[in-house]
Structure formats: C-alpha cells, structure tokens
Design a protein around this motif. Structure first.
Motif, PDB file in Angstrom:
ATOM      1  N   GLY A 145      12.514  -5.699   3.110  1.00 32.33           N
ATOM      2  CA  GLY A 145      11.504  -6.310   3.968  1.00 32.33           C
ATOM      3  C   GLY A 145      10.143  -5.656   3.849  1.00 32.33           C
ATOM      4  O   GLY A 145       9.198  -6.045   4.530  1.00 32.33           O
ATOM      5  N   GLY A 146      10.027  -4.654   2.984  1.00 32.68           N
ATOM      6  CA  GLY A 146       8.738  -4.000   2.771  1.00 32.68           C
ATOM      7  C   GLY A 146       7.791  -4.875   1.967  1.00 32.68           C
ATOM      8  O   GLY A 146       8.212  -5.608   1.085  1.00 32.68           O
ATOM      9  N   ARG A 147       6.537  -4.820   2.293  1.00 35.02           N
ATOM     10  CA  ARG A 147       5.523  -5.633   1.632  1.00 35.02           C
ATOM     11  C   ARG A 147       4.937  -4.884   0.449  1.00 35.02           C
ATOM     12  O   ARG A 147       4.588  -3.715   0.553  1.00 35.02           O
ATOM     13  N   ARG A 148       4.836  -5.550  -0.663  1.00 31.78           N
ATOM     14  CA  ARG A 148       4.241  -5.003  -1.875  1.00 31.78           C
ATOM     15  C   ARG A 148       3.031  -5.843  -2.252  1.00 31.78           C
ATOM     16  O   ARG A 148       2.942  -7.008  -1.898  1.00 31.78           O
ATOM     17  N   VAL A 149       2.145  -5.254  -2.992  1.00 29.82           N
ATOM     18  CA  VAL A 149       0.953  -5.961  -3.447  1.00 29.82           C
ATOM     19  C   VAL A 149       0.962  -5.992  -4.967  1.00 29.82           C
ATOM     20  O   VAL A 149       1.158  -4.976  -5.611  1.00 29.82           O
ATOM     21  N   ILE A 150       0.753  -7.169  -5.508  1.00 31.24           N
ATOM     22  CA  ILE A 150       0.572  -7.321  -6.956  1.00 31.24           C
ATOM     23  C   ILE A 150      -0.879  -7.747  -7.142  1.00 31.24           C
ATOM     24  O   ILE A 150      -1.320  -8.736  -6.575  1.00 31.24           O
ATOM     25  N   VAL A 151      -1.628  -6.955  -7.887  1.00 26.25           N
ATOM     26  CA  VAL A 151      -3.065  -7.178  -8.042  1.00 26.25           C
ATOM     27  C   VAL A 151      -3.414  -7.347  -9.510  1.00 26.25           C
ATOM     28  O   VAL A 151      -2.898  -6.620 -10.365  1.00 26.25           O
ATOM     29  N   LYS A 152      -4.297  -8.287  -9.784  1.00 28.67           N
ATOM     30  CA  LYS A 152      -4.872  -8.458 -11.116  1.00 28.67           C
ATOM     31  C   LYS A 152      -6.375  -8.255 -10.971  1.00 28.67           C
ATOM     32  O   LYS A 152      -7.057  -9.014 -10.316  1.00 28.67           O
ATOM     33  N   LEU A 153      -6.866  -7.156 -11.557  1.00 24.61           N
ATOM     34  CA  LEU A 153      -8.305  -6.875 -11.518  1.00 24.61           C
ATOM     35  C   LEU A 153      -9.018  -7.833 -12.459  1.00 24.61           C
ATOM     36  O   LEU A 153      -8.532  -8.114 -13.555  1.00 24.61           O
ATOM     37  N   LYS A 154     -10.163  -8.313 -12.056  1.00 26.70           N
ATOM     38  CA  LYS A 154     -10.945  -9.238 -12.882  1.00 26.70           C
ATOM     39  C   LYS A 154     -11.880  -8.414 -13.762  1.00 26.70           C
ATOM     40  O   LYS A 154     -13.010  -8.151 -13.394  1.00 26.70           O
TER      41      LYS A 154
ATOM     42  N   VAL B  32      -1.945  -4.428 -11.589  1.00 23.79           N
ATOM     43  CA  VAL B  32      -1.349  -3.369 -10.779  1.00 23.79           C
ATOM     44  C   VAL B  32      -0.140  -3.989 -10.083  1.00 23.79           C
ATOM     45  O   VAL B  32      -0.257  -4.974  -9.368  1.00 23.79           O
ATOM     46  N   VAL B  33       1.011  -3.412 -10.304  1.00 25.04           N
ATOM     47  CA  VAL B  33       2.242  -3.968  -9.745  1.00 25.04           C
ATOM     48  C   VAL B  33       2.902  -2.937  -8.829  1.00 25.04           C
ATOM     49  O   VAL B  33       2.873  -1.740  -9.096  1.00 25.04           O
ATOM     50  N   ASP B  34       3.470  -3.439  -7.780  1.00 25.31           N
ATOM     51  CA  ASP B  34       4.341  -2.630  -6.924  1.00 25.31           C
ATOM     52  C   ASP B  34       3.633  -1.496  -6.187  1.00 25.31           C
ATOM     53  O   ASP B  34       4.149  -0.398  -6.100  1.00 25.31           O
ATOM     54  N   LEU B  35       2.466  -1.761  -5.686  1.00 20.40           N
ATOM     55  CA  LEU B  35       1.823  -0.802  -4.795  1.00 20.40           C
ATOM     56  C   LEU B  35       1.982  -1.298  -3.371  1.00 20.40           C
ATOM     57  O   LEU B  35       1.683  -2.442  -3.073  1.00 20.40           O
ATOM     58  N   SER B  36       2.459  -0.454  -2.511  1.00 25.36           N
ATOM     59  CA  SER B  36       2.647  -0.865  -1.125  1.00 25.36           C
ATOM     60  C   SER B  36       1.373  -0.602  -0.324  1.00 25.36           C
ATOM     61  O   SER B  36       0.596   0.299  -0.633  1.00 25.36           O
ATOM     62  N   ILE B  37       1.203  -1.407   0.704  1.00 29.31           N
ATOM     63  CA  ILE B  37       0.076  -1.213   1.616  1.00 29.31           C
ATOM     64  C   ILE B  37       0.136   0.194   2.230  1.00 29.31           C
ATOM     65  O   ILE B  37      -0.886   0.893   2.262  1.00 29.31           O
ATOM     66  N   PRO B  38       1.296   0.661   2.697  1.00 24.13           N
ATOM     67  CA  PRO B  38       1.341   2.025   3.251  1.00 24.13           C
ATOM     68  C   PRO B  38       0.928   3.103   2.246  1.00 24.13           C
ATOM     69  O   PRO B  38       0.236   4.054   2.597  1.00 24.13           O
TER      70      PRO B  38
END
Length: 84
Positions: A73-82, A31-37
């Motif tokens: 300056g916005g925070r993004r989350v890059i997630v790799k599901l196991k 999952v790429v480019d999902l913001s916390i907000p």
C-alpha cells in the motif's frame, strides 16, 4: 546532473527536489521507485511539500510523473525528466 542545476524552478525546495531526482535518474531521465517519504527525508521537506513540489515541477514542464503502489500500500513515484 547538470540538466537539473540549469533548470529554473519556483524556489529552493523545488530546486533541491529536482536535483535529487536528477541524481537518481538514468541517462534517459527516468527515475523509478522513489517513495515520497524517502524524497521527503533526503530533501528535509514534508511529504505534503514533496507531493506539492512534484506537481509544481510537472506544471513547469520539467518532468512527467506517474504514481504507483507497492504490495504493502506504499506509494511510489515514477518520474521521467524532460531532458530536451
């Protein structure tokens, strides 16, 4: 995503977050480019709760994450599901 439904998390908030991540994941579980907000808005949880739950899910071994920042300056989350 069936995988996300089958995972056991610490509670309903974490489960909802994992389901949302699963819906946005590629076939490889990235999952790429999902913001916390955005995650907070979609799951109806606070930003702080989403951040805490991401750490909790990482601790449970459900995902790996990396933080990234965009040009504003916005925070993004890059997630790799196991998935295995």
């Amino acid at each position: 995503m069936k995988w996300a439904r089958e995972q056991r998390t610490g509670g309903p908030g974490a489960q909802l977050l994992l389901l949302e991540l699963g819906l946005n994941a590629s076939d490889l579980g990235t999952v790429v480019d999902l913001s916390i907000p955005r995650l907070a808005d979609v799951t109806r949880q606070s930003r702080r709760t989403v951040s805490r739950l991401l750490a909790e899910l990482e601790g449970l071994g459900a995902l790996e994450r990396a933080d990234a920042y965009d040009g504003t300056g916005g925070r993004r989350v890059i997630v790799k599901l196991k998935l295995d």
